[in-house]
Design a protein around this motif. Structure first.
Motif, PDB file in Angstrom:
ATOM      1  N   SER A 154       6.846 -12.585  -4.282  1.00 20.44           N
ATOM      2  CA  SER A 154       8.221 -12.165  -4.556  1.00 20.44           C
ATOM      3  C   SER A 154       8.523 -12.239  -6.045  1.00 20.44           C
ATOM      4  O   SER A 154       8.025 -13.104  -6.771  1.00 20.44           O
ATOM      5  CB  SER A 154       9.191 -13.064  -3.789  1.00 20.44           C
ATOM      6  N   ASP A 187       7.401  -9.406  -1.839  1.00 20.43           N
ATOM      7  CA  ASP A 187       7.721  -8.075  -2.343  1.00 20.43           C
ATOM      8  C   ASP A 187       6.782  -7.096  -1.654  1.00 20.43           C
ATOM      9  O   ASP A 187       5.598  -7.414  -1.419  1.00 20.43           O
ATOM     10  CB  ASP A 187       7.532  -8.021  -3.860  1.00 20.43           C
ATOM     11  N   ASP A 207      12.013  -8.580  -1.121  1.00 17.92           N
ATOM     12  CA  ASP A 207      12.908  -8.514  -2.288  1.00 17.92           C
ATOM     13  C   ASP A 207      13.939  -7.407  -2.113  1.00 17.92           C
ATOM     14  O   ASP A 207      15.123  -7.579  -2.459  1.00 17.92           O
ATOM     15  CB  ASP A 207      12.094  -8.265  -3.555  1.00 17.92           C
TER      16      ASP A 207
END
Length: 343
Positions: A154, A187, A207
């Motif tokens: 992330s 992410d 994210d």
């Protein structure tokens, strides 16, 4: 009553057949032919069940046999032996196209009822009976596979992660089974804005999902939804329901055959998940219940779902993505309406 029939005799030692007559005399079968005469107690003779229009055989205790197509005579012999008429009834169904279609329809109905009703019940029992250590292993291995394939670390700030983690703890505080539950941040361009639950209490928030939520109240609804999936073990139940072999073995043995091989099926199932309407309604109900308890307007959650759906459609039109979890959820508009109706 038919008391005799022509047949082809095999002595059990050579393949040469001989034409004979088989006659029923009292409780005895008499076989007679050229230079052949033998008799056997009817009770000791085994008769093949009917199969289409193929010849059936009488098997005698000395290893000899006789093949014949005289179905009525053989049916009479079985009746005299006291055998139930099951095979005769099945044969009649088999030979009748109309009855065969009825049997096919009945079979299809049985399979449908098993898949629609029995499999979900079995999956639920197995999911809740699974040892905690096994579930934890499946969750860890699933996360590792996702990290290697579609997710990256992330990029959220440390402060934002701490804020969302605190929110997750607040959302799950009322769940007695929350021990061991944790929030993970990743992410992923392929997954886009998503949040989903893994076995063993792992909730993953991307994210893009954290950025999509305009307020923490909206994020609370999403986290409460995923907590609902965790509490009801929807991820395990979903995969079990779609893995009939694993489910049946697990029911019989009390354990999943291989946690590693089972975990390998979870990433695809979760990324492309089409949870049933029942699963989604249960998770949405959990979100609505939490929001009402905290006096947060339920409309906030409905607006988040609608915005999430619009975002995914926009991304999908721009370029295909590996996972479209929320797109694939059953009828997002219907879910939004149900949530608003509960306001």
């Amino acid at each position: 009553m038919i008391d005799s029939c022509p047949a082809t005799w095999y002595d059990g030692r050579t393949s040469r057949g001989r034409e004979v007559t088989v006659r029923l005399t009292g409780e005895t079968l008499v076989v007679s032919g050229e230079q052949l005469s033998a008799s056997y107690p009817l009770a000791e003779v085994r008769i093949d069940p009917p199969l289409g229009r193929t010849l059936r055989a009488l098997h005698f205790p000395d290893g000899a046999s006789a093949e014949t197509g005289a179905a009525d005579f053989l049916d009479e012999l079985q009746r005299r032996q006291g055998k139930p008429p099951l095979w005769r009834q099945l044969h009649r169904w088999e030979m009748s196209p109309r009855r065969a279609l009825v049997a096919l329809a009945a079979t299809a109905l049985i399979i449908f009822c098993f898949v629609r009703f029995a499999v979900p019940i079995l999956a639920q029992k197995v999911a809740f009976a699974l040892p905690a250590a096994t579930e934890a292993l499946i969750g860890r291995q699933t996360l590792q596979i996702l990290d290697r394939s579609v997710m990256q670390p992330s990029k959220l700030s440390r402060q934002r992660k701490q804020e969302l983690t605190a929110l997750f703890r607040a959302v799950t505080a009322s769940h007695p089974e929350r021990q061991g539950w944790r929030l993970e941040f990743r992410d992923s361009k392929g997954l886009g804005a998503n949040a989903f639950a893994l076995p063993s209490g792992i909730v993953i928030v991307t994210d893009a999902m954290a950025e999509l939520a305009e307020k923490d109240e909206e994020m609370a609804g999403v986290l409460a939804h995923e907590a609902g999936h965790l509490a009801r073990r929807h991820a395990l139940r979903h995969v079990l329901q779609n893995s009939a072999t694993v489910l049946i073995v697990a029911c019989l043995t009390g354990d999943i055959v291989s946690a590693s091989s089972f975990a390998a099926t979870l990433p695809t199932a979760l990324i492309d998940a089409k949870y049933s309407r029942d699963f989604e309604r249960e998770a949405d109900a959990a979100a609505v219940g939490y929001l009402k308890q905290q006096r947060i307007p339920v409309r906030r959650y409905a607006e988040t779902l609608a915005r999430l759906d619009a975002e995914h459609h926009k991304e999908r039109d721009a370029a295909p993505r590996l996972g479209e979890m929320f797109d694939n959820h059953p009828m997002m508009l219907e879910r939004v309406k149900d949530v608003l109706a509960a306001e």
